[in-house]
Structures are given as structure tokens and as C-alpha cells.
Scaffold this active site. Structure first.
Site, mmCIF file in Angstrom:
data_model
loop_
_atom_site.group_PDB
_atom_site.id
_atom_site.type_symbol
_atom_site.label_atom_id
_atom_site.label_comp_id
_atom_site.label_asym_id
_atom_site.label_seq_id
_atom_site.Cartn_x
_atom_site.Cartn_y
_atom_site.Cartn_z
ATOM 1 N N HIS A 401 0.664 -1.245 -0.304
ATOM 2 C CA HIS A 401 -0.034 0.140 -0.040
ATOM 3 C C HIS A 401 0.882 1.757 -0.083
ATOM 4 C CE1 HIS A 401 -1.896 3.106 2.240
ATOM 5 N NE2 HIS A 401 -3.229 2.938 1.183
ATOM 6 N N ARG A 496 -7.512 1.315 -9.715
ATOM 7 C CA ARG A 496 -7.941 0.046 -8.236
ATOM 8 C C ARG A 496 -9.068 1.129 -7.163
ATOM 9 N NH1 ARG A 496 -2.484 -0.428 -8.110
ATOM 10 N NH2 ARG A 496 -1.324 -2.012 -8.229
ATOM 11 N N ARG A 543 -11.506 -1.585 -12.128
ATOM 12 C CA ARG A 543 -10.907 -3.600 -11.543
ATOM 13 C C ARG A 543 -12.042 -3.305 -9.737
ATOM 14 N NH1 ARG A 543 -5.932 -4.877 -8.780
ATOM 15 N NH2 ARG A 543 -6.712 -3.543 -7.074
ATOM 16 N N GLU A 640 -4.125 -13.474 -12.760
ATOM 17 C CA GLU A 640 -2.345 -13.109 -11.279
ATOM 18 C C GLU A 640 -2.308 -14.011 -10.486
ATOM 19 O OE1 GLU A 640 -3.762 -9.034 -9.017
ATOM 20 O OE2 GLU A 640 -5.855 -10.489 -9.726
HETATM 21 C C1 PEP Z 1 -1.099 -6.963 -9.301
HETATM 22 O O1 PEP Z 1 -1.173 -7.676 -8.651
HETATM 23 O O2 PEP Z 1 -0.174 -7.264 -10.508
HETATM 24 C C2 PEP Z 1 -1.989 -5.549 -9.552
HETATM 25 C C3 PEP Z 1 -2.160 -4.881 -10.299
HETATM 26 O O3 PEP Z 1 -2.839 -5.468 -8.524
HETATM 27 P P1 PEP Z 1 -3.045 -5.436 -7.022
HETATM 28 O O4 PEP Z 1 -1.138 -4.214 -7.122
HETATM 29 O O5 PEP Z 1 -3.913 -4.082 -6.829
HETATM 30 O O6 PEP Z 1 -3.134 -6.490 -6.062
HETATM 31 MG MG MG Z 2 -3.538 -8.604 -7.629
#
Ligand code: PEP
Ligand code: MG
Length: 765
Positions: A401, A496, A543, A640
Site C-alpha cells: 500500500h 483500483r 477493477r 494473477e
Molecule cells: C497485481 O497484482 O499485479 C495488481 C496490479 O493488483 P494489486 O497490486 O492491486 O493486487
Molecule cells: Mg493483484
């Protein structure tokens, strides 16, 4: 206030009568800068036209009875108002004044019926630009009295585009108090034109950057040609670097029809330097004068006609990087003593007083310019993060974060130090290096603050490179969307949701349980709108919610969140949303609403899928709220999990428009390395052959099936990986705001290489 004012009579204080553009051109003219001559039809004239003809009341009546949330009604009302304005005759006395001013301008130019540009000029500086919402028009090569009056009315009518009406209504701006001025200016028939920054546009260094191409300036501003790039030392006037590019296209006025046409550049000019040393010197002098006049670095447009240099536009440079530290002049250079180390997560150096945050109720102690030190940041810390000069955490990897948010805010950050909250002392001064991941004792004045390669790329470079592979940008905080859009990115490859939902401080489930779904939808609409608007009409992939349970716990109503040993492998992403479809439904309803308001640039992307059943179920829910996946809205998934990558064919068979690699998660799941665990951070790499193999197979399968591919994980900001992805034929790459320029350059370079390779192969055959 007069109905028309020539530029000579206006200055920068006249925004309310001449609009921003008009006032600025007046200011430059009065400062003795060579500006093509012209005049402004003031906001008063618009007001008189509306009131004297009686159409003001008619227009206000239409707006009074309008429900802006009904898109069809909104579009119809906008069309009606525009028709009324375009078809109402201008009262004689106003018409006479406009025509007299035009004739006076023609006389001055020395040509009968001279070509002019007609531009609307928004008057209310205190209203956000969006209240005029890109509806302001510019008409080039207008000639003769009839056409002039026609386009003036069109400019007036541009105040009532559907998006502008909607925006004003939503934000309670009074339609009757928004006025518009119109700029009429001689068209310069440029042989060469371009832009000039009076300082380095991203670092603020005292260097002038000039970009130049043949013909009208549109070629450079629109990015249709790669212009010559010239760097000039501002103090000495010495040309530091002149990069000649191949210029294949130029824009010029079609002498017969008067419109602007694109034509090929003659062979002998393609690789020739556009500007002579004398012209560069003249531009440099003008740039210095303009900056001096405004007492602020300027971003200008210029043109040269028959050897004479004109300035067409000047505005403050808005792309300057943040210069960290408080009062640098007062500080002494100190010996560099490293106190602790972590991972460089957001580039740049920053100094300030340490403030250690153990609990969110201590956030008030962060003052502007402090260094925020904490175990790990949470969404409710973002307001304090914005005040900080730099951020240091104990935990986390480069996709945590703190890393994501600080990159977006442009604040230097070091994560995963392991011990910063214990070792650093409250109120002492430290310096952090967000590139190297080092924390130094005291304040260090770092000359190379902004000298790392990525930061050195001026924003303008991105706008002037055309690539087939789209270069998009990731957005987590809607308030940072404008900055992200200024990179010239081709859209948002990842919007996001977590930040916008978590900043309400209330668990989304609580809204639903308490019967406040509408409120949740409103929050989403407001936030997504900011991004969709900043990028409109470029695509924005929203997303759906993906927050691990531990991030939801501290929210009101989050007390019941289950405790999970490993939230990264737990109840998150699409699996959770299908268990709690009310939240997913609210998200889809928000998007439906925005679609109805004309924001059809929004697409939907599902996180963490591992089986096509999840895609099928989500599409069904989308249909239930009235969206039509793959028909009226782009629908896709993030890749992912290795599972999704291994059976991507089955997802394709289920039906989707695109996939996007979430390499942050794909790497952690492929390598079995918790992305937030600093103890194993040194083993975490997206370049692992297993990760790359999965990506390669997905791109191949998708290309076979005509499904778009993209990447939005951190690897999309890494040049060496981007290079490989472009070679594999990825459709787009979505990078962090600070990496868009570099990524665009990498993509362009690889594409050029591939083209050359293909051309050689054809020639050999
Ligand atoms: C990722 O997993 O690469 C992604 C872009 O999503 P996040 O970082 O929000 O999990
Ligand atoms: Mg991700």
C-alpha cells in the site's frame, strides 16, 4: 465592459471578460511579446446576445426542468439548446461591432477576408475546467463575415455540451452565472512550429527545451510527428543538444478549402534540422522574457512565418517534479551516515522531521514536510501521507500500500526497513533516498535529486512519441487522476477501487446491511467519474473490489471481518465478491449510471480469477443490473493466478474482451512468496522464468483468439520486462504515473526494432 476588446487592451486580470485564453494573449501582447494580432468578443456580448434575443429564459427553462441523470433527456436538452443558439440571429448592433472589429483586424493584417482562428475562452477561473468540460471549441481557418458569425455562435453554444451541463448541475454551479468569451486571432501560416518549455519540464533545471517540426504546430501538439528536440543552457544560450528526428508528416492550410491538411514532408526536409542557431537564440530570448514577465516557468507554443517568430500560447509549467525538503538554502551539507535500509519504493530524496505513527489517532501530528514513519500504511493514513515529505515503513515490498500510494502522490518512499519505527527517533531529522532505499542521518542536499533516469524524462516527450502498443497508466486515487492524465497516457489500465471504498471509513457491507446501497453507489459514481472524466474518451478499466480482510478490519462495520492466517491467499478479489454479490452489484450499478451519463469509456476488470466459472457468474450479475458485457461494455479479467494462466483458453471460451497481467500477485503465487513479507523480498522477482513463461503462453493464446492483453502490475513499469512483452505482441502496457514517459520510450524503441527486423526479412525474401 466593451463588447469587443483588442489584445492590446487586455491583461491577465481580465479573465472574467476575456476568458483565460483571451486575457493571457492580451497580457503577452502588452508585454511586447510578438503575438498574432486579434481581439476578444467579451463575455458581456454573450450575455447581451442571450438576453436581448430572449433565448436566455428559454434555455434556463429547459435546464430547470431537466433531469440530468436521465441521459437521453440530457443529450436531447444539450442538442436543443445548441440549436437555439446556433439558429438565433445576432442583434444588428452586436453583429456590426463584431464585423467592424474583424474588418479592422483584416486591415491590420493587410488581407481582405483574412483567415482567423475562432476559439471559445472560459471565463470562470475559479470553476474547475470540467464545468466547461472540454466542450469549448476551436475553429481554425475561418474566413469572411458569415462564417465568422456562425463560428462565434458555435463557441457560445459550446457552453451547453451535455457533459458540461451535467457537471455544473452535479456540483451546484449556476448555469445562469457561467459566461463565455470568444477569441478571434490571425491564423499564422507557419513554416515551422512547436513548443518550448522555459525550464526542464520535470526537474525544473534551468534548461530550455524546444520541440520543432515543419508546418503548423498541431503536428507537435497532437503528437503526430516526432519533432526535433533541442536543449539550450538558459544562462549562456549555448545549445547543449540538438536531436534531429525523422519528420514524415506536416500540417498546412489547404489554400483552396481553407481547412488544415496533412501532407508528406519533402524528402530533403525529413531529416534536416528544423531550426537554425539564430532561430533557437531568438526563441530562447523570448522564452526568458516570458518567464521573467510571469515570474514563473512557462510552457509555450510558437510558430515561425516568413522568418518571423510568433508566440501563440503561454501557460505555467504544471509538470514540475516536487522538490522535497523545507528550506534548502539554510541547510548545511552533512556527512552521510546511513541509519537503516529498506527497499526503494518511490523515487526521489526527501528530508524532514521523523514522526512515528503507531496508531491512526496519532495522524494529526504529521505536519507539512515531516517524514511519516510507520509499520505499514493503511488507507486512512492517506491524508497524512499527502502532507508528508517522505514515507518510511517497517514492512512491505515494492507493491504494498505505502509503495503504490506514494508513487501515485510522487512522494519518495522506502518500505520494508524492518526496524524504522524502533531505530528512528521522534523529531530528529533524516533524509531518505527512495531510489536506493537508504535512510541517512540529518538533512542531505542531494544535487542529483531528480537525476535518476526515469525522472529526467520530460512529460512532453511522451506526447510526441506515437506507439502502436498503447501505454496506459494505473490510478488508485481518483484525486491523482488529473496528474496521471497529464502524462499523455492512452487510458487507465487499472483503476483500483480499494482506496475509494476504504476512504469512506465504512465497510461496504455496512452500507448494504443498513439499506444504504444508494449511498455506496454515490461514493463510487463520484470517484469513478473523476477518473473517467479526466481521461475521457480514453478507456478506463475499473477493477472490482480486491481488498484482503486485514485491510477491511479497521473500518466501521469491519469488526466482523474474519481473522485469516494469510490474507493474501484468503477471502479477497472475485471469490469474495461472488460470496457477497451485493457489493459487486453496487459497483456494477455505479458503472451503469456512469454509462448512461455518456461515460462509455469505462470497462470492467475482475481480480484474482482462478476458474472461468467466476467470469461467467460475474457476467451474469452484470447483466442483471442492465450492463451488456462484451456488447456495450468491455469486460475482462486479471491474470494473477498461475491457474488462470494455465487455462486461459477456457476463459477465452467463456468470453471476454481483454486480460491484464497482475504481476504483483502472479509473482507471489507462482513463486510462493508473500509480496508483503520483507524477509523473502530478495527472492521476489517478476523476471523469474516461470512467471515469464506463464505470461508468454497467455499472450500467445489471446493473440490467436483476438483477445486484448495488457499488464498493470509493477512489472509494467520495468523497462526490461516491457521490452519482452512488446516483442511478444502485448496490446497495451499500464505503468505508474512516474514511469509512463520511460515506458513509452521503451515501447517505441522496441517497435522500431521489430519493424526494421520485419522489413529486412521481407527484403531478403
Ligand atoms: C497485481 O497484482 O499485479 C495488481 C496490479 O493488483 P494489486 O497490486 O492491486 O493486487
Ligand atoms: Mg493483484
Amino acid at each position: 465592459m466593451k463588447p469587443v476588446e483588442f489584445f492590446e487592451e487586455l491583461n491577465k486580470e481580465d479573465v472574467d471578460i476575456a476568458g483565460g485564453k483571451g486575457a493571457n494573449l492580451g497580457e503577452l501582447t502588452q508585454a511586447g511579446i510578438p503575438v498574432p494580432p486579434g481581439f476578444v468578443i467579451t463575455s458581456r456580448t454573450y450575455d447581451q446576445f442571450m438576453k436581448e434575443t430572449g433565448i436566455f429564459d428559454e434555455v434556463m427553462d429547459i435546464l430547470d426542468s431537466l433531469d440530468v441523470n436521465n441521459n437521453q433527456e440530457l443529450q436531447q436538452a444539450a442538442r436543443n439548446i445548441k440549436n437555439i443558439i446556433n439558429e438565433t440571429g445576432i442583434p444588428d448592433h452586436i453583429e456590426t461591432i463584431i464585423i467592424e472589429a474583424y474588418n479592422a483586424l483584416c486591415h491590420r493584417i493587410g488581407r481582405e477576408d483574412a483567415y482567423v482562428a475562432v476559439r471559445s475562452s472560459a471565463t470562470a477561473e475559479d470553476l474547475p475546467e470540467a464545468s466547461f468540460a472540454g466542450q469549448q471549441d476551436t475553429y481554425l481557418n475561418v474566413r469572411g463575415e458569415d462564417d465568422l458569425l456562425k463560428y462565434v455562435r458555435k463557441c457560445w453554444a459550446s457552453l451547453f455540451g451535455a457533459r458540461a451541463i451535467f457537471y455544473r448541475e452535479e456540483n451546484n454551479f449556476d448555469h445562469s452565472k457561467v459566461y463565455i468569451a470568444v477569441v478571434i486571432q490571425e491564423m499564422v501560416e507557419a513554416e515551422k512550429a512547436g513548443v518550448m518549455f522555459t525550464v526542464h519540464p520535470s526537474t525544473g533545471e534551468e534548461k530550455i527545451l524546444i520541440e520543432a517540426a515543419w508546418g503548423l504546430g498541431e503536428a507537435v501538439v497532437s503528437g503526430t510527428v516526432t519533432p526535433d528536440t533541442i536543449w539550450v543552457d538558459k544562462d549562456t544560450g549555448e545549445i547543449i543538444d540538438y536531436q534531429v528526428s525523422e519528420k514524415n508528416i506536416l500540417f498546412q492550410r489547404n489554400p483552396e478549402a481553407g481547412n488544415t491538411v496533412k501532407i508528406p514532408v519533402p524528402e530533403d526536409l525529413k531529416n534536416k534540422k528544423v531550426l537554425s542557431s539564430l532561430e533557437i537564440a531568438e526563441l530562447t530570448q523570448l522564452g526568458k522574457r516570458i518567464q521573467e514577465h510571469y515570474d514563473f516557468p512557462q510552457d509555450t507554443e510558437w510558430a515561425i512565418e516568413e522568418g518571423k517568430v510568433y508566440m501563440l500560447q503561454s501557460r505555467p509549467v504544471t509538470t514540475l517534479g516536487k522538490i522535497s525538503g523545507e528550506d534548502e538554502a539554510e541547510q548545511e551539507e552533512v556527512e552521510r551516515i546511513i541509519i537503516t535500509k529498506g527497499l526503494g519504493a518511490s523515487p526521489g530524496m526527501a528530508s524532514g522531521q521523523v514522526k512515528i505513527i503507531k496508531d491512526t489517532d496519532e495522524l494529526d501530528k504529521i505536519q507539512k514536510g515531516n517524514i511519516l514513519v510507520t509499520v505499514m500504511t493503511t488507507p486512512d493514513m492517506v491524508p497524512a501521507m499527502k502532507r508528508a515529505n517522505g514515507i518510511i515503513t517497517d514492512e512491505g515490498g515494492v507493491t504494498c500500500h505505502a509503495a503504490i500510494v506514494s508513487r501515485e502522490l510522487g512522494i519518495p518512499c522506502v518500505v520494508g526497513t524492518g526496524d524504522a519505527t524502533k531505530i528512528l527517533k521522534e523529531n530528529t531529522v533524516v533524509t531518505l533516498d527512495g531510489n536506493k532505499g537508504l535512510i541517512y542521518q540529518g538533512k542531505i542536499i542531494e544535487e542529483s535529486d531528480h537525476k535518476d533516469e526515469d525522472k529526467d524524462k520530460p512529460t512532453i516527450v511522451q506526447q510526441s512519441i506515437l506507439t502502436v502498443t498503447e501505454v496506459k497508466v494505473n490510478v488508485s486515487m481518483p484525486e491523482a487522476a488529473k496528474k496521471a492524465s497529464e502524462t499523455g497516457a492512452d487510458g487507465v489500465g487499472l483503476l483500483r477501487t480499494e482506496h475509494m471504498m476504504l476512504t469512506t471509513g465504512v465497510h461496504p457491507k455496512k452500507f448494504i446491511i443498513e439499506g444504504n446501497e444508494d449511498e455506496l453507489i454515490k461514493v463510487l459514481v463520484e470517484n469513478i467519474l473523476k477518473v473517467a472524466d479526466a481521461f475521457y474518451p480514453k478507456p478506463v478499466w475499473y477493477r472490482t473490489l480486491d481488498a484482503p480482510t486485514d485491510e477491511f478490519k479497521s473500518l466501521k462495520g469491519g469488526e466482523g471481518e474474519p481473522y485469516e492466517h494469510n490474507p493474501m491467499l484468503g477471502w479477497r478479489g472475485i471469490r469474495r465478491e461472488l460470496d457477497e454479490p451485493e457489493i459487486l452489484k453496487a459497483e456494477f450499478k455505479a458503472i451503469k449510471k456512469l454509462h448512461e451519463q455518456g461515460y462509455t469509456n469505462i470497462g470492467i476488470m475482475l481480480p484474482l480469477v482462478q476458474h472461468p466459472d467466476e467470469l461467467r457468474q460475474a457476467k451474469k450479475i452484470a447483466r442483471e443490473v442492465g450492463l451488456k458485457p462484451q456488447k456495450n461494455i468491455e469486460f475482462g479479467v486479471m491474470v494473477e493466478t498461475p491457474a488462470a494462466a494455465m487455462i486461459i483458453e477456457d476463459f477465452i471460451a467463456e468470453g471476454l474482451d481483454f486480460v491484464s497481467f497482475g504481476t504483483n500477485d502472479l509473482t507471489q503465487y507462482t513463486l510462493a512468496i508473500d509480496r508483503n513479507n520483507e524477509n523473502v523480498a530478495d527472492l521476489y522477482t517478476e523476471k523469474h522464468p516461470a512467471v515469464l513463461k506463464l505470461i508468454e503462453r497467455v499472450i500467445k493464446e489471446c493473440n490467436k483468439a483476438g483477445v486484448k492483453t495488457s499488464i498493470c502490475g509493477q512489472a509494467g513499469s520495468m523497462p526490461s520486462i516491457v521490452e519482452k512483452l512488446v516483442e511478444l505482441g502485448i496490446t497495451s502496457v499500464s505503468a505508474n504515473t512516474d514511469a509512463v514517459a520511460t515506458v513509452r520510450e521503451v515501447v517505441a524503441r522496441v517497435e522500431k526494432k521489430l519493424l526494421l527486423k520485419a522489413a529486412r526479412k521481407i527484403m531478403q525474401e
